[in-house]
Design an enzyme around this catalytic site. Sequence first.
Site, PDB file in Angstrom:
ATOM      1  N   CYS A 154      66.128 -49.323   9.124  1.00 31.62           N
ATOM      2  CA  CYS A 154      65.881 -48.591   7.845  1.00 31.62           C
ATOM      3  C   CYS A 154      67.135 -48.396   6.932  1.00 31.62           C
ATOM      4  CB  CYS A 154      65.862 -47.197   8.487  1.00 31.62           C
ATOM      5  SG  CYS A 154      64.735 -46.940  10.038  1.00 31.62           S
ATOM      6  N   ARG A 214      65.220 -53.927   4.712  1.00 33.24           N
ATOM      7  CA  ARG A 214      65.544 -53.024   5.833  1.00 33.24           C
ATOM      8  C   ARG A 214      64.131 -52.726   6.699  1.00 33.24           C
ATOM      9  NH1 ARG A 214      71.347 -52.858   6.473  1.00 33.24           N
ATOM     10  NH2 ARG A 214      70.792 -51.099   7.918  1.00 33.24           N
ATOM     11  N   TRP A 266      61.813 -48.505   8.994  1.00 29.84           N
ATOM     12  CA  TRP A 266      61.239 -49.468   9.924  1.00 29.84           C
ATOM     13  C   TRP A 266      61.155 -48.633  11.204  1.00 29.84           C
ATOM     14  CZ3 TRP A 266      63.152 -51.786  14.816  1.00 29.84           C
ATOM     15  CH2 TRP A 266      62.326 -52.976  15.080  1.00 29.84           C
ATOM     16  N   ASN A 316      69.031 -43.859  10.212  1.00 26.53           N
ATOM     17  CA  ASN A 316      68.615 -45.264  10.724  1.00 26.53           C
ATOM     18  C   ASN A 316      69.241 -45.249  12.273  1.00 26.53           C
ATOM     19  OD1 ASN A 316      68.426 -47.903  11.536  1.00 26.53           O
ATOM     20  ND2 ASN A 316      70.472 -48.324  10.191  1.00 26.53           N
ATOM     21  N   GLY A 317      68.356 -45.451  13.342  1.00 30.80           N
ATOM     22  CA  GLY A 317      68.765 -45.455  14.797  1.00 30.80           C
ATOM     23  C   GLY A 317      68.002 -45.132  15.591  1.00 30.80           C
ATOM     24  N   GLU A 319      64.761 -73.375  15.187  1.00 34.03           N
ATOM     25  CA  GLU A 319      64.962 -72.600  13.881  1.00 34.03           C
ATOM     26  C   GLU A 319      63.668 -72.987  13.069  1.00 34.03           C
ATOM     27  OE1 GLU A 319      66.259 -70.480  10.920  1.00 34.03           O
ATOM     28  OE2 GLU A 319      66.371 -70.335  13.197  1.00 34.03           O
ATOM     29  N   LYS A 330      61.309 -69.893  11.952  1.00 39.99           N
ATOM     30  CA  LYS A 330      60.798 -69.766  10.412  1.00 39.99           C
ATOM     31  C   LYS A 330      59.296 -69.561  10.322  1.00 39.99           C
ATOM     32  CE  LYS A 330      64.238 -68.654   8.937  1.00 39.99           C
ATOM     33  NZ  LYS A 330      64.631 -68.482  10.013  1.00 39.99           N
ATOM     34  N   GLU A 382      57.819 -66.274  11.961  1.00 39.06           N
ATOM     35  CA  GLU A 382      58.360 -65.075  11.235  1.00 39.06           C
ATOM     36  C   GLU A 382      57.475 -64.633  10.114  1.00 39.06           C
ATOM     37  OE1 GLU A 382      62.945 -64.279  11.533  1.00 39.06           O
ATOM     38  OE2 GLU A 382      62.764 -66.153  10.471  1.00 39.06           O
ATOM     39  N   HIS A 433      57.459 -82.074  30.409  1.00 34.89           N
ATOM     40  CA  HIS A 433      57.674 -81.260  31.274  1.00 34.89           C
ATOM     41  C   HIS A 433      56.952 -79.907  31.331  1.00 34.89           C
ATOM     42  CE1 HIS A 433      60.888 -83.413  33.375  1.00 34.89           C
ATOM     43  NE2 HIS A 433      61.427 -83.634  32.407  1.00 34.89           N
ATOM     44  N   LYS A 472      65.583 -56.978   8.151  1.00 33.45           N
ATOM     45  CA  LYS A 472      66.706 -57.943   7.930  1.00 33.45           C
ATOM     46  C   LYS A 472      67.809 -57.759   8.812  1.00 33.45           C
ATOM     47  CE  LYS A 472      68.616 -61.217   5.669  1.00 33.45           C
ATOM     48  NZ  LYS A 472      68.102 -62.616   5.825  1.00 33.45           N
TER      49      LYS A 472
END
Length: 607
Positions: free
Chosen positions: A2, A27, A74, A100-101, A480, A484, A487, A503, A602
């Site tokens: 947040c 955020r 968030w 926040n938390g 990566e 991306k 996401e 495999h 973020k």
Amino acid sequence: MCGIVGYVGSQEAAPLLLDGLKRLEYRGYDSAGIATLCNGHFTIQRSAGKLSTLIEKLAGSSALGLVGIAHTRWATHGRPTEQNAHPHTDCKGQVVVVHNGIFENFAERKIDLAARGHRFTSETDTEVFAHEVEDAFAGDLFAAVRTATKNLSGAYAVLVSSSAEPGVLVTARSGPPIALGLGNDENWVASDPVALVPWTRDVVFLEDGDVARVDAKSVRICDAAGSVQRATHRILWDAVAAEKGGYRHFMAKEIHEQPTAVAETLGGKVSLQTGELTLESPLLSPDRVAGFERVLLLACGTSWHAALVGKFLVERMARMSVEVDYGSEFRYRSPVVDARTLTVGISQSGETADTVAALSEARRAGSPIAAIVNAPGSQIARMADSVLATHAGPEIGVASTKAFTTQLAVLFLLAAKLRESRGLARGLTSGERAALAHLPAAIQQALSLEAKIEKQARDFHDARDFLFLGRGLHYPIALEGALKLKEISYIHAEGYPAGEMKHGPIALVDENLPVVVLAPHDAWRDKTISNLREVKSRDGISLVVTTREDEEVAALADYSLVIPETIPELQPIVSVVPLQLLAYHMAVRRGCDVDQPRNLAKSVTVE
């Protein structure tokens, strides 16, 4: 997580707070709210959805006051509804709180408070804190907040205002970051300095356990033992750096900033004329390095992929044993760490909760700590014995790009410094110097492929699944690239070592599966081309990223991208660029919210 912002001063608070929320929306963007205090009464406006919804709701309304707090959320506890949006109030409407938390014991505290007559209107843990402050308030908001923090456990950053003590904000921190912005006859509180730089560059970061009283003229900070002084940091980057600069999205801007970001990260750490490493750190001196038996790299998400590349670099260049671990997993096993282990934490924000906790565990075991961060004043930077800063500037897009490539640049220099301190080489070789000097131009050349990549994205954007393959240093780049894509475009994507394809993942290959193959001209190329043949023999759609145009790739690839070639140790920095662009244009083509993908934030500042 947040975003929090607060203001106390001589200006109307609401416009300033909304501007701060715009800069913090990366955020969290499930809901937003604002409270301003005027003539002893709070005006509170909240809305579900993105900040734009709150701004529309405020249009034409009056939210006067020279003191205020605001929040973009968030969601953790409670659905992302207007009812659960912050700020939250107490029974009397005299206390407002943003947070926040996660308060881990909120449920039991809620039961106790309800039994004593407190009434709750939301599903959140945050509302409990407002009632704890109400319960403890006896004319001193600072004392009430300190008492409330003792009753609740977990990771939190809170900001509180009270109509019973106007002109005062109180903030407390245990885990997630809080920064105080110092002005002239006005002061600020925010969860990230990016919200403060339009108004001040003088910032104080609270430490865990700190509680701060902020009014227009002064700031007072206490920890458990009493009053303390915290250093004032000067923010060097400009507020303009956090704007889009003509690009459609922050992510596009940040992808294109990579040549400059990498160059600025290298500057001051190495002489490209002489090859001398000026990466100063007491931990990296020959005497200290001689006492290290191994290196431990701790990170999460994209930074973990950077750490995997770092493992290859340090083992290859410095001949030291390297372990890479997720910050989120490290402390839940029984890690073997001691003073003979050099632990390096990697985090863009320097506030990643899992990485902070993992580094704390390593510290308790006696390991020296180095930090690779993009925020020199962050919690990880402050807890480290040595900071190896990237200079990417503010990264607003949730999907990390320039932070990743600058981390790779620092990891290369770290490997070179360890090599030097172990007596294996002196500074950089002539080939390494030349490659570093050319690196920003090589990234720029890779960016010039954007028009071609955008066309390829048109052909791929309806795909439901993707596979990314790479070997050696390019296995983490495959991971990566897949991250991306999923996401920001919400396409299922997997990254694999190319040698592992047979495999299991080869079972997925058919005429509908795009397979991105990273095949630079390196020691693993022939084996990677063999994997490409396996893809083609099963009718897979192949997109090959390579460093030279040749007949073999031309015959096998449905699509190809030829990027500049550099030394193997730096090639991943160039190779990831087309994968970033592919993910970006796929997401744009699919109509996704590129900068604020669903369910993500973020900086993950709570566990």
